[in-house]
Design an enzyme around this catalytic site. Structure first.
Site, PDB file in Angstrom:
ATOM      1  N   LYS B 157       0.872  -1.176   0.000  1.00  0.00           N
ATOM      2  CA  LYS B 157       0.000   0.000   0.000  1.00  0.00           C
ATOM      3  C   LYS B 157       0.909   1.225   0.000  1.00  0.00           C
ATOM      4  O   LYS B 157       1.629   1.477   0.961  1.00  0.00           O
ATOM      5  CB  LYS B 157      -0.906   0.021   1.223  1.00  0.00           C
ATOM      6  CG  LYS B 157      -1.836   1.239   1.201  1.00  0.00           C
ATOM      7  CD  LYS B 157      -2.556   1.474   2.498  1.00  0.00           C
ATOM      8  CE  LYS B 157      -3.230   2.844   2.496  1.00  0.00           C
ATOM      9  NZ  LYS B 157      -2.270   3.986   2.419  1.00  0.00           N
ATOM     10  N   GLY B 222       4.608   2.315  11.419  1.00  0.00           N
ATOM     11  CA  GLY B 222       3.857   3.557  11.567  1.00  0.00           C
ATOM     12  C   GLY B 222       3.431   3.792  12.990  1.00  0.00           C
ATOM     13  O   GLY B 222       4.110   3.379  13.937  1.00  0.00           O
ATOM     14  N   SER B 223       2.288   4.441  13.139  1.00  0.00           N
ATOM     15  CA  SER B 223       1.845   4.871  14.471  1.00  0.00           C
ATOM     16  C   SER B 223       1.237   3.707  15.257  1.00  0.00           C
ATOM     17  O   SER B 223       0.832   2.686  14.693  1.00  0.00           O
ATOM     18  CB  SER B 223       0.798   5.967  14.332  1.00  0.00           C
ATOM     19  OG  SER B 223      -0.391   5.424  13.792  1.00  0.00           O
ATOM     20  N   ARG B 224       1.152   3.895  16.553  1.00  0.00           N
ATOM     21  CA  ARG B 224       0.531   2.893  17.418  1.00  0.00           C
ATOM     22  C   ARG B 224      -0.939   2.707  17.040  1.00  0.00           C
ATOM     23  O   ARG B 224      -1.416   1.577  16.927  1.00  0.00           O
ATOM     24  CB  ARG B 224       0.637   3.385  18.874  1.00  0.00           C
ATOM     25  CG  ARG B 224       0.161   2.411  19.920  1.00  0.00           C
ATOM     26  CD  ARG B 224       0.638   2.887  21.283  1.00  0.00           C
ATOM     27  NE  ARG B 224       0.175   2.067  22.379  1.00  0.00           N
ATOM     28  CZ  ARG B 224       0.666   2.154  23.628  1.00  0.00           C
ATOM     29  NH1 ARG B 224       1.633   3.016  23.891  1.00  0.00           N
ATOM     30  NH2 ARG B 224       0.206   1.375  24.588  1.00  0.00           N
ATOM     31  N   GLY B 226      -2.413   3.283  14.123  1.00  0.00           N
ATOM     32  CA  GLY B 226      -2.517   2.599  12.834  1.00  0.00           C
ATOM     33  C   GLY B 226      -2.196   1.121  12.957  1.00  0.00           C
ATOM     34  O   GLY B 226      -2.910   0.262  12.414  1.00  0.00           O
ATOM     35  N   GLY B 227      -1.134   0.810  13.683  1.00  0.00           N
ATOM     36  CA  GLY B 227      -0.735  -0.593  13.850  1.00  0.00           C
ATOM     37  C   GLY B 227      -1.787  -1.389  14.590  1.00  0.00           C
ATOM     38  O   GLY B 227      -2.108  -2.521  14.204  1.00  0.00           O
ATOM     39  N   GLU B 246       5.536  -2.333  13.509  1.00  0.00           N
ATOM     40  CA  GLU B 246       6.551  -1.608  14.287  1.00  0.00           C
ATOM     41  C   GLU B 246       5.922  -0.258  14.565  1.00  0.00           C
ATOM     42  O   GLU B 246       5.571   0.472  13.645  1.00  0.00           O
ATOM     43  CB  GLU B 246       7.833  -1.526  13.460  1.00  0.00           C
ATOM     44  CG  GLU B 246       9.028  -1.056  14.246  1.00  0.00           C
ATOM     45  CD  GLU B 246       9.407   0.344  13.871  1.00  0.00           C
ATOM     46  OE1 GLU B 246       8.874   1.290  14.511  1.00  0.00           O
ATOM     47  OE2 GLU B 246      10.223   0.508  12.957  1.00  0.00           O
ATOM     48  N   CYS B 284      11.969   6.277  14.559  1.00  0.00           N
ATOM     49  CA  CYS B 284      11.340   5.404  15.560  1.00  0.00           C
ATOM     50  C   CYS B 284      12.299   5.148  16.710  1.00  0.00           C
ATOM     51  O   CYS B 284      11.881   4.744  17.785  1.00  0.00           O
ATOM     52  CB  CYS B 284      10.895   4.090  14.933  1.00  0.00           C
ATOM     53  SG  CYS B 284      11.692   3.655  13.403  1.00  0.00           S
ATOM     54  N   GLU B 369       4.836   8.409  23.290  1.00  0.00           N
ATOM     55  CA  GLU B 369       5.723   8.869  22.236  1.00  0.00           C
ATOM     56  C   GLU B 369       5.215  10.189  21.646  1.00  0.00           C
ATOM     57  O   GLU B 369       4.036  10.331  21.336  1.00  0.00           O
ATOM     58  CB  GLU B 369       5.803   7.819  21.120  1.00  0.00           C
ATOM     59  CG  GLU B 369       6.768   8.231  20.005  1.00  0.00           C
ATOM     60  CD  GLU B 369       6.820   7.232  18.843  1.00  0.00           C
ATOM     61  OE1 GLU B 369       5.882   6.429  18.702  1.00  0.00           O
ATOM     62  OE2 GLU B 369       7.807   7.273  18.080  1.00  0.00           O
TER      63      GLU B 369
END
Lengths: 502, 502
Positions: B157, B222-224, B226-227, B246, B284, B369
């Site tokens: 994507k 990516g972000s928490r 999104g993950g 991650e 990160c 974060e």
């Protein structure tokens, strides 16, 4: 009451989850720091303590499981053999996965730091044993031993179908913990000690164990519903944790034409029914689905299998609930459109329902696992009809092919399809035996397991309970033994990507 | 419009998920059957095609990411180096994890079957690249290359923050696929081609990719938020699949007293702020939390770090959204009880907010974060006060220790605490560089990643996209090459548990 929970080495009237997981957390620091030799000696000691208590363990397990003494006695040997195999794995130390990329101070444009990797244990592990293997897949079974081998303290939820067996094995493990001088929290055993409250109490106990923040991974063997509930609870935690659930499999068998052309069809059919009805069919690897050529030889096989099934007598199943689920599942199969009964055996008693073999006109609707001696036969005309059926299957623990050299071309296509569906592919045998070794895979795609990347039997199972850590420019004086230059544990190591033996 | 989706090798106006995953499924049979040499050559060819398009890729990436040309140019080299490293891994073949337990026909009471194990690829993999590494963690980055190396077709994507960069890299991969004679579905690239519809379209596209039944694993950086959304969608599928996300890390740094006693405190503080503000802190592995001794030397370090931060100027961040989130996060920190500003730099412009360093009286409330150049300092009086703080941290990608030999006793305790929290522990350096090698771990406990058992950088990453299969008594004529007796691929193998080099 002859058996209770054992928490941090002491008998307890309450299955106190927090007490067990707190003790496990306290034990973790010391246990993970044990040398390979010390940890391996402990595993050997567990085996010796189980062996020493063999007579009473066998007596309890036979009484609780209704399985024959020979089978249970063999399972003790399998359990202690498994412990000793993991002791060997720990002594060798390959599971530590050491990788060293030495510093390159002269590299341009940037120097490379010294980076060393090893695997460390995850932390306290919760284990839910199986009903059908009260020893080898239970209190000190594959999940427990692989977690202990990795350096993880273990909290077992005792199985309600064999509480005394579990308690006696837990006592043996506890004695080994004590003799090894390990922290008593290294192993605990939680039993629903209020049978009057019914199974709900056990489910609640399991949920609080899985959602306890001190638990860092879960091993489970049981039903699809149970496994999914535990996986969902683990995923919903503030800190999700891995769940290794071995759940549901119908273990397809493919008979290729050659296997019917040259062999003794009757003997093959009898062997199939033997595997299907062994131990009342109470194996996760029970061959519940068979693909058979639509041919005269296929007809002969089916008739012989029907006769063998008709001669089979049901033996008492592990629990009343399992017997009832079997009755419901076989009844549902019989009433499915396009299904006809090929053979039906004799019930032993109410808890020993009759083995059953049916033929189904189509695959749809007959692929749910019926735990017990229930077989479904689906016919095929050609390999072109067979392959899409195999592609449509859910994930499986095993897949079996019966073939001769004459079938090689088709067999290669069948293997190529089956390896995407199953953890183990076997030829010209039956899947119900699972060898405990280094190459074994007892796993497979969902719903056979909740994690297809591993196995619950065999030495690879240790990797489920470890994670990698990299050490960059860590001073030699405080580097862990596993990654030191002088390699005090004589480990195989990957240096700059290349494997080097000790 | 200069860039579009690429599905099965062809430009497409629509980001048609089903078309891409169907093509990937078709490609899988052939791709997984490639020899190590052929697959490695393909990875080398991808590197060569990216190198050939370097000029236009760098131009696009600089324009889209606002990162300096030197940094982007270096990232091209890192990306192609990573491809070549995995080519080497595939050629060596150790990732196939071959294990052979030979038959023991004479064993009593039961003979042992011949059992052979290898790792096979999972199937088509969906990759969601990172905003902050438009090359090395994106279209042909670590997730893509490790999945391809394992033999999995990939559907990327495309990241909305660098669509042209992604498209150019995807074109390069597509050319390599074509030249290698692989099925065009081996690699596809899906871009939200309707920017007018806003980011929601991209999220929907991602969801349909993750829930497509043909996708068998997901790599995400990516972000928490999104993950976690992707992990939840993957877990809710009828067939759940592994997600390697991650996500979030504040990368604690521990300064031990010795590091302040002997060195140049000003230089150490300046180096820290250099790592904190590098690339606007958009790493990160950015060191967002620092534990500092409460001492005069600690005061001097903090004052120097404050001065260095005050001198720092914000550079344009990757996206407007990231800049806004940074402003909100730093503002929230400033208004947290017990937090005081130590140093604040100068904003570049609205998309280049000022770097910020604060001191917090306590850890609670300051450990979320803040993506960007935001640092939090927490003081400690003694190692006994420090260790519980480390124990209370969430999972991290990295943890850094600054120490001298005088600190060894404390440093050993700190390492022991940190290795349970982080994937990589480094001494006397800064975590923002991540070496691509065999020993690297770019991973760690939740929420640093969704799966702590692996890494997204380094050669171990290939194992995320494989699962073991055992072959029991499979005829030699149809055994896969990897597990044949004649070992045609010259693989290291584990025979009866013992590693043997080729």
């Amino acid at each position: 009451m002859p058996y209770r929970s054992i928490i941090a080495g002491a008998d307890s009237a309450q299955a106190d989850v927090a007490a067990a997981t707190s003790a496990a957390t306290e034990a973790f620091a010391g246990f993970r720091a044990t040398s390979p030799e010390a940890r391996a000696d402990f595993l050997d000691a567990v085996a010796a303590e189980i062996e020493a208590a063999r007579a009473e363990i066998v007596e309890a397990a036979v009484a609780e499981s209704h399985l024959p003494e020979g089978r249970i006695s063999g399972e003790v040997g399998r359990t202690t053999g498994q412990l000793k195999m993991f002791a060997g794995v720990v002594r060798r130390g390959d599971h530590l996965g050491v990788r060293i990329d030495p510093a390159l101070p002269e590299r341009t444009p940037l120097p490379r730091a010294d980076i060393r990797q090893r695997q460390i244990p995850l932390g306290p592990v919760a284990v839910f044993g199986a009903s059908n293997f009260p020893l080898a897949f239970s209190t000190a079974g594959g999940d427990t031993v692989s977690a202990l081998a990795a350096g993880c303290p273990v909290v077992v939820k005792g199985h309600p179908a064999h509480p005394l067996t579990g308690y006696l094995v837990a006592q043996a493990v506890t004695r080994a913990v004590e003799k090894a001088g390990l922290h008593a929290g290294t192993f605990s055993f939680l039993l629903d000690t209020d049978p009057a409250a019914g199974p709900q109490t056990g489910i609640e106990l399991g949920q609080s164990l899985v959602t306890d923040p001190r638990i860092k991974a879960v091993g489970f063997t049981g039903s699809r519903g149970g496994g999914l509930a535990i996986a969902a609870a683990a995923a919903a935690r503030p800190e999700p944790i891995p769940v290794y659930a071995e759940m549901s499999s119908i273990n397809p068998v493919v008979i290729l034409p050659g296997a019917l052309a040259t062999g003794d069809t009757d003997a093959l059919a009898t062997a199939y029914v033997g595997s299907l009805t062994l131990g009342s069919g109470q194996f996760c690897t029970n061959p519940g689905l068979l693909f058979l050529p639509r041919s005269e030889a296929g007809d002969a096989f089916l008739a012989a299998a029907g006769r063998a099934t008709a001669e089979a007598v049901g033996a008492t199943m592990l629990t009343e609930g399992i017997a009832q689920a079997y009755e419901a599942g076989t009844e549902k199969l019989r009433s499915t459109d396009g299904v006809s009964v090929v053979g039906q055996g004799t019930a032993g008693d109410t808890d020993a329902p009759a083995p059953q073999l049916v033929e189904a006109a189509r695959l749809a609707g007959v692929t749910d696992e019926v735990f017990g001696a229930s077989g479904v036969v689906v016919r095929y005309d050609s390999i072109d009809e067979l392959l899409p059926s195999l592609d449509s299957l859910e994930g499986q623990l095993t897949a079996t092919v019966h073939a001769t050299d004459a079938d090689n071309e088709a067999a290669a296509q069948v293997v190529s399809a089956l390896e995407l569906k199953a953890g183990r592919i076997l030829f010209n045998g039956w899947p119900t035996g699972v060898e405990v070794g280094h190459a074994m895979v007892h796993g497979g795609p969902f719903p056979a397991t909740s994690n297809s990347l591993t196995t619950s039997v065999g030495s690879l199972a240790i990797e489920r309970f470890q994670r990698p850590v990299a050490y960059q420019d860590v001073p030699a004086a405080i580097l862990p033994e596993a990654v030191r230059d002088d390699n005090p544990w004589h480990l195989a190591r990957r240096i700059d990507g290349e494997l080097q033996l000790p």
